[in-house]
Scaffold this active site. Structure first.
Site, PDB file in Angstrom:
ATOM      1  N   GLY A  41       1.181  -1.452   0.118  1.00 33.97           N
ATOM      2  CA  GLY A  41      -0.086  -0.201  -0.129  1.00 33.97           C
ATOM      3  C   GLY A  41       0.662   1.238  -0.017  1.00 33.97           C
ATOM      4  O   GLY A  41       1.361   1.577   0.911  1.00 33.97           O
ATOM      5  N   GLY A  43      -0.421   4.550   0.000  1.00 33.02           N
ATOM      6  CA  GLY A  43      -0.813   6.052  -0.161  1.00 33.02           C
ATOM      7  C   GLY A  43      -0.234   7.130   1.037  1.00 33.02           C
ATOM      8  O   GLY A  43       0.859   6.591   0.851  1.00 33.02           O
ATOM      9  N   ALA A  45       0.156   6.366   4.165  1.00 31.74           N
ATOM     10  CA  ALA A  45       0.903   5.636   5.146  1.00 31.74           C
ATOM     11  C   ALA A  45       1.480   4.988   4.530  1.00 31.74           C
ATOM     12  O   ALA A  45       3.017   5.320   5.121  1.00 31.74           O
ATOM     13  CB  ALA A  45      -0.219   4.507   5.655  1.00 31.74           C
ATOM     14  N   GLY A  46       1.294   4.584   3.379  1.00 37.01           N
ATOM     15  CA  GLY A  46       2.510   3.805   3.020  1.00 37.01           C
ATOM     16  C   GLY A  46       3.654   4.285   2.053  1.00 37.01           C
ATOM     17  O   GLY A  46       4.554   4.256   2.273  1.00 37.01           O
ATOM     18  N   ARG A 338     -18.958  13.505  13.764  1.00 36.19           N
ATOM     19  CA  ARG A 338     -19.574  12.764  12.208  1.00 36.19           C
ATOM     20  C   ARG A 338     -20.914  11.979  12.399  1.00 36.19           C
ATOM     21  O   ARG A 338     -21.174  12.044  11.845  1.00 36.19           O
ATOM     22  CB  ARG A 338     -18.245  12.387  11.661  1.00 36.19           C
ATOM     23  N   HIS A 432     -17.578   5.888   5.205  1.00 36.44           N
ATOM     24  CA  HIS A 432     -16.678   6.455   5.021  1.00 36.44           C
ATOM     25  C   HIS A 432     -15.412   5.593   5.218  1.00 36.44           C
ATOM     26  O   HIS A 432     -14.785   4.815   4.844  1.00 36.44           O
ATOM     27  CB  HIS A 432     -17.224   8.549   5.532  1.00 36.44           C
ATOM     28  N   ARG A 466     -13.679   8.287  14.520  1.00 30.32           N
ATOM     29  CA  ARG A 466     -12.792   9.577  13.933  1.00 30.32           C
ATOM     30  C   ARG A 466     -13.059  10.849  13.462  1.00 30.32           C
ATOM     31  O   ARG A 466     -14.353  11.222  12.744  1.00 30.32           O
ATOM     32  CB  ARG A 466     -11.315   9.573  12.279  1.00 30.32           C
ATOM     33  N   LEU A 472      -5.760  11.867   7.501  1.00 37.09           N
ATOM     34  CA  LEU A 472      -4.099  12.169   6.758  1.00 37.09           C
ATOM     35  C   LEU A 472      -3.091  12.640   7.911  1.00 37.09           C
ATOM     36  O   LEU A 472      -2.145  12.059   7.704  1.00 37.09           O
ATOM     37  CB  LEU A 472      -4.753  13.443   6.581  1.00 37.09           C
TER      38      LEU A 472
END
Length: 669
Positions: A41, A43, A45-46, A338, A432, A466, A472
């Site tokens: 991965g 993104g 993080a990866g 949320r 989400h 979250r 992010l």
């Protein structure tokens, strides 16, 4: 006796991370060149982990199923990234970010990990600015901030409405530098099919080249899972179509515990569904709640007229509008977390006040008219224009809103054909982000030695809900500033190991399992497509394991998901062959994993007899519809051990101890 060991260091919470770093084992630069790390991965993080590990000197093999790391779903995180820099001078601090995150997560996250996240958050902004990320700036040239749900300070750094994309480009530039130097070997269009363990340690993966269909063996001294979340178990979600749980589920089936699968976030500002043939949903950034006011008609007859197309929202008088979040939660208003905003929208729609003209009728308004006129008035004063019309003030205000949210407004208009500058947006909650994921200790290591999970793929930082702009933050914190320290402590024991061979019995066995499964899919003579089963699963998940859950529905869901899974293995058809690109084959493997996860998800929700964050059990609520936690019995993370069928999984409980924050009922009133 639990087998979980969180490995949280002792001492005061503000000193834990510093003391930990001062006492870990290190790998010297010459030895790092002898050590290989696989990152699955790429993104935020990866990608940040791969870039940083390569910068340190490790040999990194990075895998993504997209054609480029730039296509990772991290680009869809539009609104911003949190950091406790207190640039606005409004009282922010590391402790306040820590407190807001634990409270926002409804006291179901690990204190030590969250404090570390808040502590390193400020470093992330400096790192990204140095990479050239074009954060918004104020008139004086300083970095600007805006507010997000669940907090009363402005700590969110942003790049218009495309923050995730800009951060990913910064991360990708760091990766590209290391790819050019040969320190990262990039495997685009490759999917991890299984993890390989040798003597109990993660020592490699089996991957499939998604273009040629070739099955490959890749070895390393450690494996990092950074493959995102599992929201697509609901079929319809805000996730990219390719987002899946397979990498995390594969390591789960090889011994990594899977924690809190029921903690899944419903986001309140999504464009409503418009039909049964829709394949995904589109998110409108939470940043819009900074200036947009959320309302429904106060009279049912007005809502009915709107749904029938006989009344426009702009025709409804101010006194006939119900700004229900401002009414119910005067302290936070439209900026409640949320989960709270989502349930409130559902309650209004269920009561008959929804304004959706789609098949479901489910939608509420997100209205920018007040913000446009407010900003227009400010601009008129700045420009010395004291005798201008309301239309001219509106034009000035629209220009300001365009500078802050323009690309989001443009996207909304392209999808709905409505101009949000002139008429309110319609929004409704949708699946989400997933707070559950692979269980990790303080080092971000799973219960498989040498296997790590970072970003949304792990469970550690967000508890049951979250807060906005924290995904992010966690992804980049894990990749840039946490994993590069913690993995070195483990890899210090591998400096004499040498390269890991791929011709061992363990690699043979793992590859055979992968090939046998692929062969089954392309050979099965079923009659139903993969999407047929995925849609059925999604409907069960949304209707019975979605925004609100109850014991009866969860028991029904468990039985129905098991039935769908049995039918899937008997009657699924996958056209084409395994020798080349075959997206139906890719989907088949992922949906097979969703069909197992879905049952465990429902079982986790059934066994958690409380309401907290994104997990709302209808049996546990106040008369006003607020969540009722059970701290006496459920202040723990539920980490599930794979034993075959989801019904056979064994739960291990990591008790969550709150020594720095008082456990109390969340209130945003």
């Amino acid at each position: 006796m639990s087998v979980l060991d969180s490995k949280v260091p002792g001492g005061p919470i503000k000193d834990k991370w510093t003391d930990y770093k001062n006492n870990i084992k290190l790998v010297n630069p010459a030895n790092k060149r002898q050590i290989d790390v696989i990152v699955v991965g790429t993104g935020l993080a990866g990608g940040s982990a791969a870039a940083t590990l390569a910068e340190q000197g490790y040999n990194v093999k990075a895998f993504c199923y997209q054609d480029s790391p730039r296509r990772a779903h991290s680009i869809a995180a539009q609104g911003g990234i949190n950091a406790a820099k207190n640039y606005q001078g409004d009282g922010d601090s590391t402790h306040r970010l820590f407190y807001d995150t634990v409270k926002g997560g409804d006291y179901r996250s690990r204190e030590s990990n969250v404090y570390r996240l808040a502590e390193v958050s400020a470093n992330i902004i400096d790192q990204c600015v140095a990479q050239g990320v074009p954060f918004a700036r104020d008139y004086g040239g300083l970095l600007d901030n805006r507010s997000f749900g669940g907090v009363q300070v402005s700590r969110t750094f942003y790049a218009k409405g495309q923050t995730g994309q800009q951060l990913l480009l910064g991360c990708y530039s760091a990766m590209s530098r290391q790819i050019g130097k040969g320190k990262i070997k990039m495997y685009n269009r490759h999917e991890m099919m299984d993890i390989v363990k040798v003597d109990g340690k993660a020592r490699g993966i089996i991957a499939r080249d998604l273009v040629t269909g070739e099955i490959e063996r890749h070895s390393a001294h450690a494996v990092v899972i950074a493959s995102g979340g599992y929201g697509n178990v609901f079929f319809l979600s805000t996730n990219a179509m390719g987002s899946n749980v397979s990498a995390g589920w594969k390591v789960h089936k090889k011994g990594a515990f899977f924690a809190n699968p029921c903690f899944t976030q419903i986001h309140p500002t999504c464009i409503p569904q418009h039909g049964d043939q829709q394949s995904k949903l589109t998110l409108m950034s939470e940043s819009l709640r900074n200036d947009g006011r959320i309302w429904v008609p106060a009279k049912k007859e007005d809502a009915e007229a709107v749904r029938a197309g006989k009344l426009k929202p702009t025709d409804i008088k101010e006194e006939d509008r119900d700004y229900y979040l401002e009414r119910r939660y005067p302290s936070f208003g439209n900026l409640v977390p949320r989960d709270v905003a989502s349930r409130a929208a559902k309650e209004r729609c269920d009561a008959g006040y929804g304004v959706g003209t789609n098949e479901t009728g489910e939608a509420v308004y997100l209205d920018f008219s007040a913000a446009i006129m407010r900003y227009g008035g400010e601009e008129a004063n700045v420009k010395g224009l004291h005798d201008i019309s309301q239309d001219e003030i509106r034009k000035l205000g629209e220009s300001v809103v365009e500078s802050k949210y323009g690309n989001l407004f443009q996207m909304y208009e392209k999808i709905t054909a409505d101009n949000p500058y002139k008429t309110p947006m319609k929004i409704y909650p949708a699946v989400h982000y997933t707070m559950g994921g692979v269980w990790v200790d303080y080092n971000l290591m799973t219960t498989i030695e040498g296997c790590y999970a970072i970003g949304e793929a792990n469970f550690s930082d967000h508890g049951a809900n979250r807060l906005g702009a924290s995904a992010l933050m966690q992804g980049l914190a894990d990749g840039y500033f946490v994993l590069p320290y913690t993995i070195g402590d483990y890899l210090s024991g591998d400096i004499r190991t040498g390269a890991i061979p791929t011709d061992s019995a363990e690699f043979d066995e793992a590859e055979k399992e992968v090939k046998d499964r692929i062969e089954f899919f392309v050979s099965n003579k079923g009659t139903k497509s993969v999407d047929h089963f995925h849609r059925r699963l999604g409907k069960v998940m949304w209707n019975k394991v979605g925004m609100a859950r109850n014991e009866k529905g969860l028991n029904e869901a468990i039985a129905e998901i098991k039935q769908i899974r049995e039918e899937f293995w008997k009657d699924v058809t996958v056209p084409g062959s395994a020798d080349g690109m075959n997206q139906e084959l890719e989907k088949a493997g992922r949906v097979a994993d969703f069909l197992e996860l879905g049952e465990l998800f429902a079982r986790d929700a059934l066994e958690r007899n409380e309401s907290c964050g994104g997990h709302f059990r209808e049996e546990y609520q106040t008369e006003e519809g607020e969540a009722v936690r059970d701290d006496a019995n459920f202040t723990y993370a539920a980490a599930w051990e794979y034993k075959g069928e989801p019904s056979d999984a064994v739960v291990h409980k990591e008790e969550l101890n709150y020594e720095n924050i008082e456990l109390k009922t969340r209130s945003y009133k």
